[in-house]
Scaffold this motif. Sequence first.
Motif, PDB file in Angstrom:
ATOM      1  N   SER A 112     -51.221  84.390 -89.861  1.00 19.40           N
ATOM      2  CA  SER A 112     -50.091  83.491 -89.642  1.00 19.40           C
ATOM      3  C   SER A 112     -50.293  82.161 -90.357  1.00 19.40           C
ATOM      4  CB  SER A 112     -49.804  83.295 -88.150  1.00 19.40           C
ATOM      5  OG  SER A 112     -50.981  82.945 -87.488  1.00 19.40           O
ATOM      6  N   LYS A 116     -47.635  83.092 -94.897  1.00 20.41           N
ATOM      7  CA  LYS A 116     -47.772  84.070 -93.823  1.00 20.41           C
ATOM      8  C   LYS A 116     -47.719  85.497 -94.353  1.00 20.41           C
ATOM      9  CE  LYS A 116     -45.524  81.109 -90.466  1.00 20.41           C
ATOM     10  NZ  LYS A 116     -44.553  81.030 -89.382  1.00 20.41           N
ATOM     11  N   TYR A 118     -46.207  88.737 -93.520  1.00 25.82           N
ATOM     12  CA  TYR A 118     -45.199  89.302 -92.624  1.00 25.82           C
ATOM     13  C   TYR A 118     -45.447  90.772 -92.335  1.00 25.82           C
ATOM     14  CZ  TYR A 118     -42.839  84.882 -92.916  1.00 25.82           C
ATOM     15  OH  TYR A 118     -42.552  83.549 -92.808  1.00 25.82           O
ATOM     16  N   THR A 122     -45.208  91.394 -88.448  1.00 28.39           N
ATOM     17  CA  THR A 122     -44.191  92.316 -87.949  1.00 28.39           C
ATOM     18  C   THR A 122     -44.845  93.372 -87.062  1.00 28.39           C
ATOM     19  OG1 THR A 122     -42.976  92.020 -90.001  1.00 28.39           O
ATOM     20  CG2 THR A 122     -42.349  93.907 -88.640  1.00 28.39           C
TER      21      THR A 122
ATOM     22  N   ILE B   6     -38.645  94.359 -95.911  1.00 29.21           N
ATOM     23  CA  ILE B   6     -38.698  92.961 -95.466  1.00 29.21           C
ATOM     24  C   ILE B   6     -38.417  92.011 -96.616  1.00 29.21           C
ATOM     25  CG2 ILE B   6     -40.028  92.874 -93.325  1.00 29.21           C
ATOM     26  CD1 ILE B   6     -42.540  92.548 -94.948  1.00 29.21           C
ATOM     27  N   ASP B   8     -39.036  88.613 -96.636  1.00 24.73           N
ATOM     28  CA  ASP B   8     -39.962  87.509 -96.896  1.00 24.73           C
ATOM     29  C   ASP B   8     -41.398  87.972 -97.146  1.00 24.73           C
ATOM     30  OD1 ASP B   8     -39.655  88.329 -94.324  1.00 24.73           O
ATOM     31  OD2 ASP B   8     -39.114  86.364 -93.527  1.00 24.73           O
ATOM     32  N   SER B   9     -41.560  89.212 -97.581  1.00 23.19           N
ATOM     33  CA  SER B   9     -42.904  89.702 -97.890  1.00 23.19           C
ATOM     34  C   SER B   9     -43.554  88.861 -98.976  1.00 23.19           C
ATOM     35  CB  SER B   9     -42.816  91.158 -98.362  1.00 23.19           C
ATOM     36  OG  SER B   9     -43.983  91.516 -99.068  1.00 23.19           O
TER      37      SER B   9
END
Lengths: 355, 278
Positions: A112, A116, A118, A122, B6, B8-9
Amino acid sequence: MEDTHYVVLKKENFDQFISTLAQKQKLVAPVPKGFKSFAFEPVDSAGQVALKYIPTVLPLKKYFMPQRETLLEYRAGKVMKAEAVVEYEPLTIFGAHTCDLAGIQCLNMVFSERPKDYNYLTRKNKITLIGLECNEYCDAYASCNLVDASFPGGGYDLFFTDLGDDFVVHVNTRAGDEIVASTRSFDKTEPFQLDELRKLRDAKRKIFVNEVPIETKHIPELFDRSFRARAWKDLEARCLACGNCTNVCPTCYCFDIRDELDLTLKNGIRYRVWDSCQLEPFAKVAGGFNFRKERSVRQRHRYYRKFRYPMERFARYFCTGCGRCTRTCMADINLKETLNELLKESEDRVWKRWL
Amino acid sequence: MEKMVIKDSGYKLEKAKILRTKQLTDKEKFFEIALGNGQPLDHEPGQFIMISLLGIGEVPISVASSPSGRDSFDVCVRAVGKVTNALHKLKAGDEIGIRGPYGKGFPTRELQGNDLLIIAGGLGLAPLRSLIHYVLDNRRDFGKVHILLGCKQPKELLFGDELEEWNQRADLYYACTVDRADPDWAGNVGLITTLIPGVDIEPARTFAAVVGPPVMYNFVIKELLSKGIPERQILLSFERNMKCGNGKCGRCQIQNLYCCQDGPVFHYEKIKNLSEAM
Ligand SMILES: Cc1cc2nc3c(=O)[nH]c(=O)nc-3n(C[C@H](O)[C@H](O)[C@H](O)COP(=O)(O)OP(=O)(O)OC[C@H]3O[C@@H](n4cnc5c(N)ncnc54)[C@H](O)[C@@H]3O)c2cc1C
Ligand code: SF4
Ligand code: FES
């Protein structure tokens, strides 16, 4: 201890609890895998779950950061088309020890931090974590007290402590609350149960002491004095550079990124796989220069990434004291021994200055 | 396992198109590239990008042009392996994937108002060209500017036409040396360190920016320090193995620092005690 945050699960309701949980979404828990080994695997009844177990061969990171995961799906060729993807699975983990909960807390901080990750975040948000207290040491390899990981320090939705006839359960999050409400297996705590919990913790404080004779807060200074220690040189000849230690480490997260085309040579994926700083090519660059050529230097790097560098970045140790690296090492490289040697060397040096 | 796309990867690719290529030497090729969305790359001199060839892989490459006044950008790639060799086969019109820019580049605001001593060894000229072009685009903001260049042999010199132009310019001090001359070479012969004692600088107001192969740094820094340039004013850019650019994969670590995020440009003062740095 506020009673409202605690509930009780009678042992006779444990099976009902596990099977109800397993019906909601995939449930994994430690199961025995033959001689002194355990693994987190899917379960649907209490009989499969090991309530007393030494740390599983692989830590929980296998769920949070799978050994191999797809990052990108694409069509190669003149006109490219690529989509970033995340793979995830709603999951409940039952039976995580405090060291493994600490491991996940470390990974949470890493992924984080900006930028980040994700993919990790996720997946993490789909995982429910239920901890299980160690009432005594798992085995002689553990050093969880040294790094403040022998008592619950958050990082879970529910936390179970086995008091014999029943579990006292700490409810830490709303997700935990929902499990308590929906499984209908729990009772209110009686004052004597909270008393027993308090006594157990007091008894633990006598059993769990720093496994290496140094105060936890002084570890960074020890490492500041130890960069050129002989102890690293001793590891040069012993380490096989196999990378087992980093694979089983709950907080090692280094990875490689690779491409793979299917048989049409048009569609492909980019994926990441666990990698290890102990392997020879890890820090090699084009032209052949290797920034960590010797095994001793790579071993040193491993220890500094557990005990020194993360202190600056995340203000916590990235060793959780689980003992996995030592249990798995074919060359008998032992974390507690290494720390003891560093201590001894640094004390020798301090003495010499006085003499 | 479920899967979803996704937005915002950190591994998402921007489409980009190669506008122009030029073979600079046997091993090095120049590419002018534009992002598919028409936007400028918006980088700082000294930053790098990840270039992707789908099905082959991804490599970190320095941006070799100035951010000012252009929508396209340049890179210069040496063919050394899988991805870089495949890149060399591409021509104008071909598509590639881009991530970035990444890392900390040269602290241009800190450099303003000071004299510059720019020292490039071999392919180190690629990232330094972004700084040199930036400085030339904003020439008034800087004091005296020295450029020192070194490489193994004359045929390895990159950006030949530009070097000639720099040599001619009155607002630049330019010198170049090769380790080994060939019969046509009339210039300096010797390691790049031999050029440093001769430059006429006022050390207290000079910033040095150094990029080259790993072996070069210790020798050059020694010369710079003995010239009296303060440690704080020596900037170095490091190459490391890099896979993610996001400070995660661990490949590029220099002790507690991540070259891809904390660097690749570092103040010497900050890294001089890190034995893994040089
Ligand atoms: C910040 C930065 C800026 C760079 N800028 C430029 C540039 O402007 N121009 C340029 O030509 N090169 C540049 N490089 C070097 C370039 O990234 C490598 O040459 C390239 O990654 C090699 O990839 P390959 O697939 O062609 O070689 P491979 O077939 O992967 O490997 C060949 C050799 O390169 C090593 N290697 C593998 N991956 C990397 C990696 N990610 N980084 C470094 N070495 C690696 C391997 O260990 C092997 O020894 C830069 C590197 C960094 C870190
Ligand atoms: S320390 Fe042990 S487990 Fe780790 S790389 Fe060396 S031999 Fe393998
Ligand atoms: S390139 Fe992955 S951490 Fe720097």
